[in-house]
Write a protein that holds these residues in place. Structure first.
Motif, PDB file in Angstrom:
ATOM      1  N   ARG A 184       0.193  -1.432   0.101  1.00  0.00           N
ATOM      2  CA  ARG A 184       0.271   0.307  -0.012  1.00  0.00           C
ATOM      3  C   ARG A 184       1.404   1.385   0.172  1.00  0.00           C
ATOM      4  NH1 ARG A 184      -2.516  -3.282   3.549  1.00  0.00           N
ATOM      5  NH2 ARG A 184      -1.690  -2.647   5.528  1.00  0.00           N
ATOM      6  N   CYS A 185       2.231   1.220   0.327  1.00  0.00           N
ATOM      7  CA  CYS A 185       2.719   2.078   0.411  1.00  0.00           C
ATOM      8  C   CYS A 185       3.240   2.430  -1.615  1.00  0.00           C
ATOM      9  CB  CYS A 185       3.987   1.748   0.608  1.00  0.00           C
ATOM     10  SG  CYS A 185       4.228   2.031   2.802  1.00  0.00           S
ATOM     11  N   ARG A 186       3.775   4.165  -1.484  1.00  0.00           N
ATOM     12  CA  ARG A 186       3.886   4.682  -2.735  1.00  0.00           C
ATOM     13  C   ARG A 186       5.338   4.135  -3.115  1.00  0.00           C
ATOM     14  NH1 ARG A 186       5.122   9.374  -5.119  1.00  0.00           N
ATOM     15  NH2 ARG A 186       5.892  10.310  -3.299  1.00  0.00           N
ATOM     16  N   ARG A 187       5.670   3.462  -4.572  1.00  0.00           N
ATOM     17  CA  ARG A 187       7.076   3.616  -4.814  1.00  0.00           C
ATOM     18  C   ARG A 187       7.170   4.031  -5.674  1.00  0.00           C
ATOM     19  NH1 ARG A 187       8.870  -2.581  -7.584  1.00  0.00           N
ATOM     20  NH2 ARG A 187       7.223  -3.606  -6.261  1.00  0.00           N
ATOM     21  N   VAL A 188       8.522   4.892  -5.197  1.00  0.00           N
ATOM     22  CA  VAL A 188       9.406   5.958  -5.755  1.00  0.00           C
ATOM     23  C   VAL A 188      10.316   5.731  -6.153  1.00  0.00           C
ATOM     24  CG1 VAL A 188       8.128   7.550  -3.866  1.00  0.00           C
ATOM     25  CG2 VAL A 188      10.249   6.333  -3.499  1.00  0.00           C
ATOM     26  N   GLY A 189      10.630   4.938  -6.443  1.00  0.00           N
ATOM     27  CA  GLY A 189      12.568   3.842  -7.166  1.00  0.00           C
ATOM     28  C   GLY A 189      12.642   3.144  -7.581  1.00  0.00           C
ATOM     29  N   GLU A 190      13.063   2.510  -8.498  1.00  0.00           N
ATOM     30  CA  GLU A 190      13.384   1.215  -8.700  1.00  0.00           C
ATOM     31  C   GLU A 190      15.146   1.047  -8.699  1.00  0.00           C
ATOM     32  OE1 GLU A 190      11.173  -0.646 -11.322  1.00  0.00           O
ATOM     33  OE2 GLU A 190       9.637  -1.090  -9.903  1.00  0.00           O
ATOM     34  N   ILE A 191      16.059   0.124  -9.267  1.00  0.00           N
ATOM     35  CA  ILE A 191      17.391  -0.259  -9.217  1.00  0.00           C
ATOM     36  C   ILE A 191      17.047  -1.077  -9.871  1.00  0.00           C
ATOM     37  CG2 ILE A 191      19.141  -0.091  -9.245  1.00  0.00           C
ATOM     38  CD1 ILE A 191      17.123   1.827  -6.495  1.00  0.00           C
ATOM     39  N   GLN A 192      17.484  -1.872 -10.965  1.00  0.00           N
ATOM     40  CA  GLN A 192      16.856  -2.802 -11.843  1.00  0.00           C
ATOM     41  C   GLN A 192      18.627  -3.515 -11.472  1.00  0.00           C
ATOM     42  OE1 GLN A 192      14.255  -4.073 -12.326  1.00  0.00           O
ATOM     43  NE2 GLN A 192      12.672  -2.556 -12.363  1.00  0.00           N
ATOM     44  N   THR A 193      20.030  -2.907 -11.514  1.00  0.00           N
ATOM     45  CA  THR A 193      20.694  -3.604 -11.603  1.00  0.00           C
ATOM     46  C   THR A 193      20.062  -4.563 -10.169  1.00  0.00           C
ATOM     47  OG1 THR A 193      22.205  -2.252 -12.503  1.00  0.00           O
ATOM     48  CG2 THR A 193      23.443  -4.004 -10.976  1.00  0.00           C
ATOM     49  N   GLU A 194      20.812  -6.282  -9.867  1.00  0.00           N
ATOM     50  CA  GLU A 194      21.227  -7.023  -8.968  1.00  0.00           C
ATOM     51  C   GLU A 194      21.933  -6.664  -7.948  1.00  0.00           C
ATOM     52  OE1 GLU A 194      21.404 -11.333  -9.980  1.00  0.00           O
ATOM     53  OE2 GLU A 194      19.743 -11.798 -11.468  1.00  0.00           O
ATOM     54  N   VAL A 195      21.520  -6.200  -6.358  1.00  0.00           N
ATOM     55  CA  VAL A 195      22.170  -6.543  -5.874  1.00  0.00           C
ATOM     56  C   VAL A 195      23.599  -6.575  -5.528  1.00  0.00           C
ATOM     57  CG1 VAL A 195      22.226  -6.409  -3.058  1.00  0.00           C
ATOM     58  CG2 VAL A 195      20.180  -6.297  -4.383  1.00  0.00           C
ATOM     59  N   SER A 196      23.814  -8.130  -5.994  1.00  0.00           N
ATOM     60  CA  SER A 196      24.872  -8.170  -6.364  1.00  0.00           C
ATOM     61  C   SER A 196      25.602  -7.673  -6.289  1.00  0.00           C
ATOM     62  CB  SER A 196      24.977 -10.223  -6.271  1.00  0.00           C
ATOM     63  OG  SER A 196      24.319 -10.367  -7.473  1.00  0.00           O
ATOM     64  N   GLU A 197      25.290  -7.456  -8.183  1.00  0.00           N
ATOM     65  CA  GLU A 197      26.137  -6.489  -8.619  1.00  0.00           C
ATOM     66  C   GLU A 197      26.175  -5.168  -8.347  1.00  0.00           C
ATOM     67  OE1 GLU A 197      24.996  -6.689 -12.837  1.00  0.00           O
ATOM     68  OE2 GLU A 197      23.787  -8.038 -13.018  1.00  0.00           O
ATOM     69  N   LEU A 198      25.238  -4.634  -7.745  1.00  0.00           N
ATOM     70  CA  LEU A 198      26.214  -3.107  -6.704  1.00  0.00           C
ATOM     71  C   LEU A 198      26.776  -3.272  -5.224  1.00  0.00           C
ATOM     72  CD1 LEU A 198      21.925  -2.672  -6.377  1.00  0.00           C
ATOM     73  CD2 LEU A 198      23.513  -1.289  -8.123  1.00  0.00           C
ATOM     74  N   ILE A 199      27.099  -4.714  -5.127  1.00  0.00           N
ATOM     75  CA  ILE A 199      27.981  -4.993  -3.532  1.00  0.00           C
ATOM     76  C   ILE A 199      29.336  -5.395  -4.639  1.00  0.00           C
ATOM     77  CG2 ILE A 199      28.699  -6.145  -2.217  1.00  0.00           C
ATOM     78  CD1 ILE A 199      26.247  -7.169  -1.703  1.00  0.00           C
ATOM     79  N   LEU A 200      29.582  -5.146  -6.201  1.00  0.00           N
ATOM     80  CA  LEU A 200      30.789  -5.827  -6.750  1.00  0.00           C
ATOM     81  C   LEU A 200      31.249  -4.448  -7.273  1.00  0.00           C
ATOM     82  CD1 LEU A 200      30.160  -8.971  -9.067  1.00  0.00           C
ATOM     83  CD2 LEU A 200      31.358  -9.182  -6.797  1.00  0.00           C
ATOM     84  N   ASP A 201      30.158  -3.345  -7.720  1.00  0.00           N
ATOM     85  CA  ASP A 201      30.345  -2.397  -8.063  1.00  0.00           C
ATOM     86  C   ASP A 201      31.133  -1.573  -7.111  1.00  0.00           C
ATOM     87  OD1 ASP A 201      29.996  -2.770 -10.527  1.00  0.00           O
ATOM     88  OD2 ASP A 201      27.954  -2.038 -10.892  1.00  0.00           O
ATOM     89  N   TYR A 202      30.245  -1.431  -5.854  1.00  0.00           N
ATOM     90  CA  TYR A 202      30.758  -0.141  -4.547  1.00  0.00           C
ATOM     91  C   TYR A 202      31.883  -0.890  -4.266  1.00  0.00           C
ATOM     92  CZ  TYR A 202      29.628   1.967  -0.049  1.00  0.00           C
ATOM     93  OH  TYR A 202      30.171   2.908   1.027  1.00  0.00           O
ATOM     94  N   LEU A 203      32.334  -2.398  -4.333  1.00  0.00           N
ATOM     95  CA  LEU A 203      33.579  -2.764  -3.576  1.00  0.00           C
ATOM     96  C   LEU A 203      34.746  -2.272  -4.179  1.00  0.00           C
ATOM     97  CD1 LEU A 203      32.882  -6.471  -2.581  1.00  0.00           C
ATOM     98  CD2 LEU A 203      33.880  -5.094  -1.233  1.00  0.00           C
ATOM     99  N   GLY A 204      33.966  -2.075  -5.692  1.00  0.00           N
ATOM    100  CA  GLY A 204      35.724  -2.005  -7.013  1.00  0.00           C
ATOM    101  C   GLY A 204      35.578  -0.601  -7.114  1.00  0.00           C
ATOM    102  N   ALA A 205      34.669   0.482  -6.242  1.00  0.00           N
ATOM    103  CA  ALA A 205      34.718   2.012  -6.125  1.00  0.00           C
ATOM    104  C   ALA A 205      35.706   2.788  -5.461  1.00  0.00           C
ATOM    105  CB  ALA A 205      33.660   2.984  -6.659  1.00  0.00           C
ATOM    106  N   HIS A 206      35.588   1.376  -4.707  1.00  0.00           N
ATOM    107  CA  HIS A 206      36.348   2.499  -3.062  1.00  0.00           C
ATOM    108  C   HIS A 206      37.818   1.409  -3.211  1.00  0.00           C
ATOM    109  CE1 HIS A 206      32.240   2.838  -3.057  1.00  0.00           C
ATOM    110  NE2 HIS A 206      32.666   4.141  -2.087  1.00  0.00           N
TER     111      HIS A 206
END
Length: 227
Positions: A184-206
């Motif tokens: 019942r909550c309004r969806r205000v955003g979506e990130i279509q990249t899988e979370v595991s890929e987001l973790i890999l990207d975050y690790l690679g950026a630091h």
């Protein structure tokens, strides 16, 4: 040859943490918090720009060595989930935390166990969420449904009418696991990249990612001590 190439890719270091973060027992992690969930929430907050994030852990979690490999990531975040960002009220956020607090059962002799719906007829530890971006307290001396005794953000109490953006995986956003109020909550955003890929990207950026001590929540045990 193909297996050897895959194994070499999985064991390739792709980032570094200031210290390793290994899992404890499911009950210990739920009672004390875990830097594994805190780290995943950090990634989700960074990727989404949300104010608050929640994540669950799979029934089996590998954890992260200080030199993080691809294998660490895919064996610690085992879901093929993407991210959704919902606009929630403080009342909904409190309701979500109360649902998480049902994970704890108190026996007649005052011991804390994992509640039966999370272990029977099958293990469903992934239906317990860890939150970042707010600070909160569970009091297990109180009955289910009224265990959240504190909920603050930046040192200020979160009121029922406050509106916050909350990042979560797309599975949880469907209301699965006892969180049907999210639908019942309004969806205000979506990130279509899988979370595991987001973790890999975050690790690679630091270069080196600091893993702080401390936790965003506390649990008061049946004897009044803090876990």
């Amino acid at each position: 040859r193909l297996y050897a190439d895959l194994s070499a890719w999985l064991d390739r270091p792709i980032g570094r943490l200031s210290r390793p973060i290994w899992p404890e027992s499911r009950l210990a992690m739920a009672l004390h918090g875990t830097p594994i969930a805190d780290f995943i929430n950090r990634v989700q907050l960074s990727a989404s720009g949300a104010q608050v994030s929640c994540t669950s852990l799979g029934n089996d979690v590998r954890g992260f060595d200080s030199a993080v490999t691809v294998r660490d990531v895919v064996a610690s975040y085992v879901f093929s989930n993407t991210l959704a960002v919902l606009e929630v009220t403080g009342a909904v956020l409190r309701q979500a935390l109360e649902q998480c607090a049902t994970y704890f059962a108190v026996t007649e002799d005052g011991r804390v166990e994992i509640a039966e719906p999370f272990v029977k007829p099958k293990q469903a530890h992934y239906n317990y969420d860890y939150f970042s971006g707010v600070q909160y307290r569970f009091d297990l001396r109180r009955p289910v449904g009224s265990r959240v005794t504190a909920l603050t953000r930046d040192g200020r109490p979160v009121d029922g009418g406050d509106r916050l953006t909350l990042a979560m995986n797309n599975y949880r956003a469907t209301g699965a696991g006892g969180f049907d109020f999210y639908t019942r909550c309004r969806r205000v955003g979506e990130i279509q990249t899988e979370v595991s890929e987001l973790i890999l990207d975050y690790l690679g950026a630091h270069d080196v990612i600091g893993i702080p001590d401390g936790r965003p929540y506390a649990v008061v045990l049946p004897d009044g001590r803090e876990a």
